[in-house]
Design a protein around this motif. Structure first.
Motif, PDB file in Angstrom:
ATOM      1  N   SER A   7       6.156   3.173 -15.208  1.00 10.30           N
ATOM      2  CA  SER A   7       5.744   4.295 -16.060  1.00 10.30           C
ATOM      3  C   SER A   7       6.270   5.616 -15.522  1.00 10.30           C
ATOM      4  O   SER A   7       6.613   6.518 -16.296  1.00 10.30           O
ATOM      5  N   TYR A   8       6.342   5.763 -14.200  1.00 13.17           N
ATOM      6  CA  TYR A   8       6.891   6.994 -13.616  1.00 13.17           C
ATOM      7  C   TYR A   8       8.393   7.067 -13.846  1.00 13.17           C
ATOM      8  O   TYR A   8       8.932   8.141 -14.138  1.00 13.17           O
ATOM      9  N   ASN A  22      11.221   9.463  -4.594  1.00 14.44           N
ATOM     10  CA  ASN A  22      11.932   8.209  -4.304  1.00 14.44           C
ATOM     11  C   ASN A  22      10.960   7.043  -4.134  1.00 14.44           C
ATOM     12  O   ASN A  22      11.244   5.922  -4.566  1.00 14.44           O
ATOM     13  N   ILE A  23       9.810   7.305  -3.506  1.00 16.31           N
ATOM     14  CA  ILE A  23       8.825   6.240  -3.304  1.00 16.31           C
ATOM     15  C   ILE A  23       8.249   5.782  -4.639  1.00 16.31           C
ATOM     16  O   ILE A  23       8.005   4.584  -4.856  1.00 16.31           O
ATOM     17  N   LEU A  63      10.073  15.154 -10.851  1.00 21.17           N
ATOM     18  CA  LEU A  63       9.942  16.069  -9.716  1.00 21.17           C
ATOM     19  C   LEU A  63       8.673  16.911  -9.808  1.00 21.17           C
ATOM     20  O   LEU A  63       8.000  17.162  -8.799  1.00 21.17           O
ATOM     21  N   LEU A  64       8.331  17.341 -11.018  1.00 19.13           N
ATOM     22  CA  LEU A  64       7.106  18.115 -11.187  1.00 19.13           C
ATOM     23  C   LEU A  64       5.871  17.265 -10.890  1.00 19.13           C
ATOM     24  O   LEU A  64       4.902  17.738 -10.276  1.00 19.13           O
ATOM     25  N   LEU A  65       5.896  16.006 -11.323  1.00 17.56           N
ATOM     26  CA  LEU A  65       4.768  15.120 -11.037  1.00 17.56           C
ATOM     27  C   LEU A  65       4.614  14.878  -9.534  1.00 17.56           C
ATOM     28  O   LEU A  65       3.503  14.872  -9.003  1.00 17.56           O
ATOM     29  N   ALA A  66       5.750  14.675  -8.848  1.00 14.61           N
ATOM     30  CA  ALA A  66       5.699  14.459  -7.402  1.00 14.61           C
ATOM     31  C   ALA A  66       5.186  15.700  -6.668  1.00 14.61           C
ATOM     32  O   ALA A  66       4.653  15.582  -5.560  1.00 14.61           O
ATOM     33  N   LYS A  67       5.303  16.850  -7.265  1.00 13.48           N
ATOM     34  CA  LYS A  67       4.863  18.086  -6.623  1.00 13.48           C
ATOM     35  C   LYS A  67       3.351  18.288  -6.721  1.00 13.48           C
ATOM     36  O   LYS A  67       2.736  18.867  -5.806  1.00 13.48           O
ATOM     37  N   HIS A 118       0.832  -1.197   0.000  1.00 12.84           N
ATOM     38  CA  HIS A 118       0.000   0.000   0.000  1.00 12.84           C
ATOM     39  C   HIS A 118       0.869   1.250   0.000  1.00 12.84           C
ATOM     40  O   HIS A 118       2.043   1.222   0.359  1.00 12.84           O
ATOM     41  N   PHE A 119       0.256   2.345  -0.423  1.00  4.28           N
ATOM     42  CA  PHE A 119       0.971   3.615  -0.467  1.00  4.28           C
ATOM     43  C   PHE A 119       1.281   4.051   0.969  1.00  4.28           C
ATOM     44  O   PHE A 119       0.390   4.036   1.834  1.00  4.28           O
TER      45      PHE A 119
END
Length: 577
Positions: free
Chosen positions: A116-117, A109-110, A126-130, A83-84
């Motif tokens: 796909s990521y 990092n997770i 980094l932009l997606l994680a934001k 799980h997340f």
């Protein structure tokens, strides 16, 4: 008196059987379980509940016996398998502008576990994680409906979704083989760029966790520019290929819209059988290898090779094996091996004698026959090669008997796919009866590829005669299993001979160099486990080391080896004296 006897009996049991300690452990365990139930409130499914919904993750209560307060932290009992992580969920509940650089890097990092990521460039990661947010949906929940406009971009962190052509996604639960997307997949990124309507419905097959990028954040933080750069790289790659030289830019962009880039590290498995894959793969960077799992027991060359080497297992002198027979001896040897040949010359003389008596011709000689001389066997006159009895378990194959330990398989390299080459199109226009249905494995040597579904590619090349003529020239015929087996045996014989020659010609050091004593690492790998040793096939005691096996389609697992060590002539006898 009874009270005294009961006390005395309890003390004896306490000392000899340890019942007192056992009862004490049971009482303590009951208390711990009681505190655990109170904290978790009936063993509810706390492992999939966000930590923000837990009002009191740490609780305490008064222990009357100890006269003190006992504190429990329920966060220590969270089962986070697959799980997340709750910490990442807390970060994603913040607004994008409130997230710190350390939090964004932690989320990045997770998310590296998602293929796909990981395929995106680092600035886009980094932009997606934001801007990502976390969502969880249950079974049968429709995520995207066919005919509607795209509003979000989804990454699957846990669970499975199905792609259907109906509106409510119900056909996915009736279709025995639906189109599925699993953990690590993504969908919806190209729909945000061109603002097109969805061509399919996405429905959850089970409880699924998503990482979502909304349209507002997608354009507000200029993610569209980074995604457009990736699309431009795919467009330039296709434009440089001769296969698409006649296509217009508009048609080529349609191909880019249905293509996805995937990256694979060195030694990573790309496909267990790319022949049956539903994708066409274009190698844009790096290279990969095509491998074939070869069952040696199904090869006539391997059977002949094994029994030729097993004849040397008795250690006979060299000239016994290398001396050549005369043509007559070879023919008689063949007859003896084929069937028991008998001498019927005496029967022929008896027949002639009876014929002459009927014709009135006198025949003075008497034919001496005895019970054991008629018929006479030619076996004692012509001695065959002495056969060696192999005392080991045998297996009956389609080609004859073979020692059970000799039934092994090898991975053989068939072809190396370089940059610019295509996989999945070499049998596109062949009749089904001529298709090579053997499974071939695709292994990465560090590469980047572009995948396109075959049905999407077939729609684009429909009624394009020039493209069809180019694809007809891409037919690649892989070698047969028998040819690959012969090549493997030749390479194996050469490697064994080279090793023996080096040991003979290279003088060993009288005193070995000093090596520090290091503790042996415990592990399951042993170099002998990937070598088939036919020299010890007659031995009753077998060495103990692990054996690696590979699964087969419709067949039992097959032991995998890298080399075969067989009885052989001494190299000193082969060299000129």
């Amino acid at each position: 008196m009874r009270r005294y006897m009961a006390t005395y009996t309890w003390q004896v049991l306490k000392k000899e059987l340890g019942l007192y300690q056992l009862a004490r452990d049971i009482v303590i365990m009951i208390r711990v379980c009681k505190m655990f139930r109170q904290g978790l409130r009936g063993f509810r499914e706390y492992q999939i509940i966000e930590t923000a919904h837990w009002k009191h993750p740490t609780f305490s209560f008064w222990d009357k016996k100890r006269q003190s307060r006992v504190t429990f932290d329920t966060m220590g009992f969270i089962a986070e398998e697959d799980h997340f992580p709750p910490r990442a969920i807390q970060i994603m509940q913040k607004k994008a502008s409130w997230r710190t650089e350390d939090e964004i890097q932690a989320v990045c990092n997770i998310l590296q576990v998602l293929d796909s990521y990981r395929n995106f460039e680092e600035p886009l990661q980094l932009l997606l994680a934001k801007v990502m947010r976390f969502e969880r949906f249950g079974r049968r929940r429709v995520i995207i409906k066919k005919g509607q406009k795209s509003n979000s971009f989804y990454f699957i962190y846990l669970g499975t979704v199905a792609v259907t052509k109906d509106d409510d996604g119900s056909s996915a639960f009736l279709d025995p083989h639906p189109i599925l997307l699993h953990k690590g997949g993504c969908f919806g990124e190209m729909g945000l760029l061109d603002a097109s309507v969805r061509r399919a419905t996405i429905v959850c097959m089970e409880e699924t966790e998503f990482l979502v990028v909304d349209r507002e954040d997608f354009f507000a933080y200029k993610l569209d520019q980074e995604v457009q750069k990736d699309a431009q790289c795919r467009f330039e790659f296709f434009r440089k290929m001769d296969l698409f030289a006649s296509w217009s830019d508009k048609k080529l962009w349609q191909l880019v819209a249905v293509a996805k880039i995937e990256k694979f590290s060195y030694g990573q498995l790309i496909s267990k059988d790319f022949v049956e894959s539903s994708f066409i793969m274009f190698i844009s960077k790096g290279s990969c290898e095509v491998l074939r799992l070869l069952d040696l027991a199904a090869s006539p060359s391997y059977h002949k090779w094994v029994w030729q080497h097993l004849e040397l297992i008795d250690g006979r002198p060299l000239m016994t094996h290398v001396s050549e027979y005369s043509p007559m001896e070879r023919y008689r040897e063949f007859q003896i091996k084929s069937y028991p040949l008998q001498d019927f010359s005496s029967l022929k003389l008896l027949h002639l004698q009876k014929a002459w008596e009927l014709q009135g011709t006198s025949f003075s000689r008497k034919i001496r026959t005895s019970g054991d001389s008629l018929p006479k066997m030619l076996g004692p006159k012509i001695k065959s090669k002495p056969t060696q009895s192999i005392k080991c378990p045998m297996i009956n194959t389609n080609l004859g008997e073979l020692p059970k330990e000799a039934v092994v398989g090898v991975y053989v390299k068939v072809h190396t796919v370089e940059q610019g080459e295509i996989l999945g199109l070499h049998q596109i226009f062949l009749p089904k009866g001529e298709h090579d249905t053997r499974p071939f494995i695709l292994l990465s040597l560090g590469n980047e590829m572009i995948r396109i579904r075959k049905e999407n590619f077939y729609k684009l090349i429909d009624s394009d005669d020039e493209m069809i003529n180019k694809l007809l020239k891409l037919n690649i015929a892989y070698p047969s299993d028998e040819d690959m087996c012969q090549k493997f045996l030749q390479e194996n014989s050469w490697n064994v001979f080279r090793k023996d020659l080096l040991q003979l010609l290279v003088k060993h050091r009288q005193s070995p160099p000093f090596t520090p004593i290091r503790p042996k690492k415990k592990g399951i790998y042993d170099p002998r486990s990937v070598v088939l040793n036919l020299c010890s096939i007659n031995k009753t005691t077998k060495p103990c080391y692990p054996i690696f096996k590979a699964p087969q389609k419709y067949l039992p697992p097959l032991r995998i080896v890298q080399a075969i060590k067989a009885p052989r002539y001494k190299i000193q006898e082969l060299l000129p004296q």
